[in-house]
Design a protein around this motif. Structure first.
Motif, mmCIF file in Angstrom:
data_model
loop_
_atom_site.group_PDB
_atom_site.id
_atom_site.type_symbol
_atom_site.label_atom_id
_atom_site.label_comp_id
_atom_site.label_asym_id
_atom_site.label_seq_id
_atom_site.Cartn_x
_atom_site.Cartn_y
_atom_site.Cartn_z
ATOM 1 N N ASP A 49 112.010 39.131 140.178
ATOM 2 C CA ASP A 49 111.390 38.793 138.721
ATOM 3 C C ASP A 49 112.095 39.483 137.565
ATOM 4 N N GLU A 50 113.275 39.888 137.444
ATOM 5 C CA GLU A 50 113.881 40.611 136.548
ATOM 6 C C GLU A 50 115.010 39.512 135.894
ATOM 7 N N LEU A 51 114.963 39.423 134.579
ATOM 8 C CA LEU A 51 115.629 38.181 133.929
ATOM 9 C C LEU A 51 117.125 39.016 133.902
ATOM 10 N N ASP A 52 118.202 38.040 133.986
ATOM 11 C CA ASP A 52 119.718 38.589 133.797
ATOM 12 C C ASP A 52 120.085 38.395 132.224
ATOM 13 N N SER A 53 121.135 38.716 131.879
ATOM 14 C CA SER A 53 121.591 38.565 130.466
ATOM 15 C C SER A 53 121.726 37.140 130.157
ATOM 16 N N ASP A 54 122.157 36.087 130.992
ATOM 17 C CA ASP A 54 122.156 34.609 130.663
ATOM 18 C C ASP A 54 120.858 34.055 130.589
ATOM 19 N N ALA A 55 119.921 34.495 131.645
ATOM 20 C CA ALA A 55 118.470 34.275 131.128
ATOM 21 C C ALA A 55 117.868 34.611 129.912
ATOM 22 N N GLN A 56 118.090 35.603 129.333
ATOM 23 C CA GLN A 56 117.792 36.196 127.987
ATOM 24 C C GLN A 56 118.138 35.364 127.006
ATOM 25 N N ARG A 57 119.574 34.707 127.130
ATOM 26 C CA ARG A 57 119.747 33.824 125.995
ATOM 27 C C ARG A 57 118.994 32.430 126.369
ATOM 28 N N ILE A 58 118.861 32.058 127.366
ATOM 29 C CA ILE A 58 117.936 30.734 127.516
ATOM 30 C C ILE A 58 116.609 30.873 126.939
ATOM 31 N N VAL A 59 115.831 32.116 127.236
ATOM 32 C CA VAL A 59 114.434 32.494 126.843
ATOM 33 C C VAL A 59 114.665 32.415 125.301
ATOM 34 N N GLY A 60 115.722 32.620 124.515
ATOM 35 C CA GLY A 60 115.828 33.059 123.089
ATOM 36 C C GLY A 60 115.612 31.509 122.705
ATOM 37 N N GLU A 61 116.327 30.407 123.270
ATOM 38 C CA GLU A 61 116.503 29.060 122.798
ATOM 39 C C GLU A 61 115.046 28.581 123.245
ATOM 40 N N VAL A 62 114.292 29.052 123.976
ATOM 41 C CA VAL A 62 113.003 28.582 124.346
ATOM 42 C C VAL A 62 112.057 28.964 123.055
ATOM 43 N N SER A 101 105.221 34.446 141.401
ATOM 44 C CA SER A 101 104.699 33.573 140.354
ATOM 45 C C SER A 101 104.211 34.507 139.109
ATOM 46 N N GLU A 102 103.306 35.282 139.447
ATOM 47 C CA GLU A 102 102.783 35.921 138.310
ATOM 48 C C GLU A 102 103.598 36.983 137.812
ATOM 49 N N ARG A 103 104.474 37.686 138.584
ATOM 50 C CA ARG A 103 105.276 38.702 137.959
ATOM 51 C C ARG A 103 106.516 37.993 137.171
ATOM 52 N N ARG A 104 106.825 36.842 137.698
ATOM 53 C CA ARG A 104 107.973 36.201 137.021
ATOM 54 C C ARG A 104 107.349 35.616 135.507
ATOM 55 N N ALA A 105 105.992 35.268 135.577
ATOM 56 C CA ALA A 105 105.647 34.834 134.259
ATOM 57 C C ALA A 105 105.505 35.962 133.334
ATOM 58 N N GLN A 106 104.910 37.111 133.722
ATOM 59 C CA GLN A 106 104.905 38.204 132.818
ATOM 60 C C GLN A 106 106.121 38.687 132.496
ATOM 61 N N SER A 107 107.333 38.625 133.203
ATOM 62 C CA SER A 107 108.619 39.088 132.919
ATOM 63 C C SER A 107 109.044 38.100 131.434
ATOM 64 N N VAL A 108 108.973 36.967 131.775
ATOM 65 C CA VAL A 108 109.267 35.799 130.584
ATOM 66 C C VAL A 108 108.407 36.124 129.404
ATOM 67 N N ALA A 109 107.173 36.648 129.412
ATOM 68 C CA ALA A 109 106.249 36.656 128.384
ATOM 69 C C ALA A 109 106.698 37.838 127.527
ATOM 70 N N GLU A 110 107.180 38.930 128.408
ATOM 71 C CA GLU A 110 107.668 40.143 127.800
ATOM 72 C C GLU A 110 108.631 39.931 127.015
ATOM 73 N N GLU A 111 109.708 39.197 127.619
ATOM 74 C CA GLU A 111 110.901 38.944 126.846
ATOM 75 C C GLU A 111 110.829 37.970 125.593
#
Length: 625
Positions: A335-348, A380-390
């Motif tokens: 449930d930990e986002l990697d560095s490329d995922a952080q870029r994708i979340v920024g575009e979201v 699924s709950e932990r992953r949703a929370q990780s994205v929300a925090e980011e």
């Protein structure tokens, strides 16, 4: 007529006999026929239609039921009870006028490829507020081969003799399945309904319902029958005043069927019509709607699309879910986002700032069906929370976020096929993180997932246009199909209701022959079947679930409207199964398209080929938008 359904005077089903001259044939009133197909008509228009038909339909005093000379015509109630020919089909004249009707036509393997037909009529759809009962009539043709009522069954369960009919509540965006018993087969109609929502959305069982049988086989020139075959099914009550009736897995739904309130079907006790009941001790359904029912399932309809970079959008009513594959955000079981995922979340975040101003965005985690349900729910709950925090710190003021985890309970597409075998490419689509908010016009903000675009398909060869089609193409057999079968694919026509576009096609043998079991794609290979892997029937059987339309300039791919793992508003399994005939086997698919498409529109048939849709069909499909 007695109010339906007090069980008495049991009638045994009778076999059809050789053709004889019809007793007292009468023509169905034109007024009812036009109303059922075109809705209410203004009085002046209706009078003009009747006048053109050679009768006014009214006498000198303005009374209906008169012939062209103003003399009273014989009505159904006045006529002697009989099986009569109406519009080319045999029907008991003591049955009520139908709410809707459609002719079903297919080439038949049982009849060596001969085209067989039948008419389906909806005689009643009545609600008691909690449950609804539908009564259907299945009519044989006066001329030609008879398409058996077994064609209403799901293809994988055709031997069960159980009809598979659903209601489409377009106003509320729902697909309503028939009520089911505890074990999916026999049921006690006298038992009070004790209904709960059916679980495990991947365990799709199409072989059971609170209903009667529809087990008739195809027949050559059946002739005048002794009785009209009736079929009933019970459902959860629709919310809307009218619905569509999706009968079987291959035929387009019958539109605008009204739902009455507490007006039970009146069964004529004359021996001219009847049901084939599961319980042989009764000749008709029990008095209580839903008697013996234990399970119900109502599933939201969604219009699904994908950007060519892999971002999925599912629209249901006024809500949309923009989804990213979990595989581009997280490592397996993490449930930990990697560095490329952080870029994708920024575009979201940029997309949400442009489209969800002032809204609460619900971030949802979803998994596939692998592993334990409780574990997947937690992940699924932990992953949703990780994205929300980011993402929270990157959203404009006024946008708030909430999180939800749904585990494996809300698949976007079926995780498994009808045999319960995993479909890996679908499981990958279902592992996702979604962002749900009220739909607005697309801002054009792109989310780059690093995908290279669509897998290339061969260009289908255009061939001589088949009769009744607007264009025809040849689809070569995929490498994994051991039959090596080439298929002619006919684009028939399309239509639009302003929100949805319906495409109608057919497939046939290009050499004008007949062959059985010709679609032989390897179920273990992703790209081995002409129409992709079929989750609802034989894995290589043709269907429209995987067909897509690509708006090339708009860089978006549209799939048929679906109901998660439960089905699609499309031909799920072709009526001819894996057989191929000289006559075309009809299929349809309904798409939710935007108000404007840039075009050109390309139809993709998985593993087999792609081609540009003719401009005439594009205009029909989009309503000229």
């Amino acid at each position: 007529m007695a109010a339906f359904p007090p069980p008495q005077n049991a009638q045994s089903p009778k076999e059809p006999h050789d053709a004889v001259a019809p007793a007292n044939p009468r023509m169905r009133p034109l007024r009812r026929r036009f109303l059922s197909r075109h809705g209410a008509l203004p009085a002046m228009v209706l009078a003009g239609v009747l006048a053109l038909a050679g009768c006014t339909g009214v006498d000198a005093n303005g009374n209906e039921g008169a012939d062209a000379d103003g003399q009273p015509q014989e009505t159904s109630a006045q006529a002697e009870p009989a099986i009569v020919e109406e519009d080319g089909f045999w029907r008991a004249n003591t049955l009520p006028e139908p709410l809707a009707e459609a002719v079903f036509t297919l080439p038949s393997a049982q009849l060596d490829g001969e085209v067989a037909s039948a008419q389906l009529q909806v005689l009643s759809l009545d609600s008691d507020g909690e449950f609804a009962r539908m009564v259907l009539a299945w009519l044989p043709p006066a001329d030609g081969a008879f398409l058996g009522s077994e064609r209403l069954a799901a293809h994988e369960a055709i031997a069960s003799g159980v009809p598979f009919v659903r209601l489409v509540d377009t106003e509320n965006g729902e697909l309503i399945e028939p009520l089911r018993s505890e074990h999916g087969g026999n049921f006690d109609a006298s038992a009070a309904p004790q209904v709960q929502e059916a679980g495990d959305s991947d365990a799709v069982n199409r072989a059971g319902c609170i209903c009667s049988y529809s087990a008739g086989s195809d027949e050559a020139a059946a002739g005048q029958p002794d009785r009209t075959e009736l079929i009933f099914l019970d459902f959860p009550a629709p919310q809307s005043a009218a619905v569509e009736v999706f009968a079987g897995e291959w035929h387009e739904p019958l539109p605008d069927v009204p739902v009455s309130q507490s007006q039970p079907f009146e069964f004529p006790d004359d021996g001219l019509s009847g049901f084939t009941m599961v319980d042989v001790s009764s000749d008709r359904p029990g008095e209580v709607y839903g008697g013996g029912a234990r399970y119900a399932r109502t599933t939201a309809l969604t219009g699904r699309s994908e950007s060519l970079t892999g971002v999925s959008t599912a629209r249901s009513g006024e809500t949309q879910e923009v989804s990213l594959p979990s595989d581009v955000l997280f490592e397996f079981d993490s449930d930990e986002l990697d560095s490329d995922a952080q870029r994708i979340v920024g575009e979201v975040a940029q997309k949400l700032n442009a489209e969800a101003a002032g809204q609460t965005v619900v971030i949802e985690g979803h998994t596939d069906n692998q592993g334990a349900e409780d574990y997947n729910q937690d992940l699924s709950e932990r992953r949703a929370q990780s994205v929300a925090e980011e993402i929270s710190g990157q959203l404009d003021d006024g946008i708030t976020v909430e999180t939800e985890g749904h585990g494996m309970s809300r698949p976007l597409v079926p995780n498994t096929d009808a045999a319960g075998e995993a479909i890996p490419e679908n499981q990958q689509r279902n592992r996702r993180v979604g962002f749900r908010y009220t739909a607005v016009e697309d801002s054009g903000n792109q989310i780059d997932l690093g995908f290279e675009g669509l897998e290339e398909l061969p260009e289908a060869e255009e061939t001589e246009t088949a009769e009744g089609a607007q264009a025809s193409f040849l689809l070569a057999a995929p490498e994994g199909d051991s039959s090596g079968t080439e298929v002619r694919f006919d684009v028939l026509d399309a239509s639009s209701d302003g929100e949805h576009g319906t495409l109608r096609v057919a497939f046939a043998d290009p050499d004008g022959g007949t062959a059985t079991e010709v679609f032989q794609g390897n179920p273990l290979e992703q790209d081995s079947a002409h129409f992709g892997r079929n989750p609802f029937g034989f894995t290589s059987a043709p269907g429209m679930n995987n067909i897509s339309i690509v708006d090339v300039s708009g860089e978006t791919m549209y799939y048929p409207v679906n109901a998660g793992a439960e089905g699609c508003l499309c031909t799920e399994v072709a009526g001819t199964g894996r057989d191929l005939f000289a006559e075309g086997s009809p299929m349809f698919a309904r798409f939710q398209l935007p108000e404007a498409v840039e075009g050109p529109l390309v139809l993709r048939v998985p593993a087999a080929g792609q081609f540009e849709l003719p401009e005439s069909v594009v205009q029909q499909l989009t309503g000229g938008r």
